[in-house]
Design a protein around this motif. Structure first.
Motif: not given
Length: 372
Positions: A74-75, A77-78, A81-82
């Motif tokens: 998840s990190r 993926d985030d 996006v960031l």
């Protein structure tokens, strides 16, 4: 941040994550979690508290492994996006945050990658660590206490619970020996690379002439015995001595003979415990550590037999595995991996992860070379 190629870095993170995921075998982990969850839900689970503890502890460990992997995915993926939002909007603050998170994820993956190298029979066990002062007199006893503090601080940094099981204080300063548990998954596999002879070089604070002194201390790491391990010790192979627990300076901690010393007559292994107030509790704790040591001796004998069949394999740790030099210069150096650090204060305060990681990779390389 302009010089960071974020797309390439994120692809590298995903590649590393994918290799870790494959080695970890997440599907097998999830299947084991389902099986352990079923066992943990049995109505008669706590009829046998020792077996129940093994089941619930293993379930917790496996769930933590899967959760750790899931959070890392998840990190990543985030982060992607960031980076996209920061680049689209030209937001320097977002890009600075992305650079920081990139470094954090990379470090977390490196740590997880090292864990995947812990595949030994007892690597995922909790650990029992014993430190003994060697040659060097009072400096060696002081060094033993310094090492104990180093490992306890390392465990504290990681949030690993520890229990000091036995301490034998030297007359002038420091420790003759100390034994403590590290209660964390893979504590044995992680800390077992710390086993060996440690050497300290410094201006002795106990020498009124201010001379440089070399002293030694030995570190032993064994896996904690589990209820399922079959190590039976006949009563006639054990000598039991009881004595009063004592603290620094020989002052009595209590007035009863609650401390216990077990001697395994066939091997000469001696284990003493004085952490508990009850003699029965100390005896049970001492027996558990004795069984753990005999379990490791049994495995070492089996490994020696395998090595004899395979021929001479050079994978020895050597007598001195690490030097801590505080004078005439500042340097901590591992003599096996060649990893070295100039900040001796940080190392002695528990900052030893890089030494442990290098040791695990060194050991894995030796095992792979021996197997090929």
């Amino acid at each position: 941040m302009a010089d960071i190629d974020f797309p390439a870095e994120i692809r590298a993170l995903r590649a590393t994550y994918s290799s870790i995921e494959n080695v970890t075998d997440v599907d097998a982990l999830k299947a084991e979690i389902a099986e352990l969850s079923e066992q943990a839900g049995a109505p008669d689970l706590w009829d046998d508290p020792a077996a129940a503890q093994v089941i619930t502890s293993r379930l917790s460990h496996r769930q933590s492994e899967v959760e750790r992997l899931s959070k890392l995915a998840s990190r990543i993926d985030d982060l992607e996006v960031l980076v996209e939002l920061g680049q689209d909007e030209g937001d320097e603050a977002s890009m600075a945050e992305a650079a920081k998170e990139l470094a954090s994820i990379r470090k977390a993956l490196e740590e997880l990658e090292v864990v995947t190298l812990l595949s030994g029979e007892y690597d995922e066990r909790e650990a029992v660590v014993t430190i003994r002062a060697g040659a060097g007199g009072v400096d060696a006893a002081d060094f033993a206490e310094m090492l104990m503090r180093m490992y306890l601080r390392w465990a504290e940094r990681h949030g690993y619970p520890t229990t000091v099981m036995d301490t034998s204080y030297a007359e002038e300063a420091g420790l003759k020996s100390a034994t403590f548990e590290v209660k964390a998954p893979y504590a044995f596999g992680t800390l077992s690379v710390e086993a060996g002879t440690h050497r300290l070089v410094r201006i002795s604070p106990f020498d009124n002439q201010g001379r440089r002194q070399t002293s030694f201390a030995a570190v032993e790491v064994i896996p904690l015995i589990e209820q399922t391990d079959s190590i039976e010790i006949p009563d006639n192979e054990i000598r039991v001595d009881v004595f009063r627990s004592s603290g620094p300076g020989g002052q009595s901690v209590n007035t009863t003979d609650s401390a216990v010393r077990l001697t395994h007559l066939p091997t000469g292994i001696v284990v003493s415990m004085q952490n508990e107030k009850s003699q029965l509790q100390n005896r049970a704790a001492a027996m558990r550590v004795l069984q753990s040591r005999l379990l490791l001796v049994k495995k070492e004998q089996q490994d020696a037999e395998k090595k004899a069949l395979a021929g001479d394999v050079k994978a020895s740790w050597g007598d001195q595995m690490r030097s801590y030099v505080l004078n005439p210069y500042q340097m901590v150096k591992d003599l096996r991996t060649e990893h070295e650090v100039g900040n001796t204060s940080a190392v002695l305060d528990g900052d030893i992860d890089d030494f442990i990681d290098a040791g695990i990779r060194w050991r894995t390389g030796n095992r792979n070379a021996a197997a090929s």
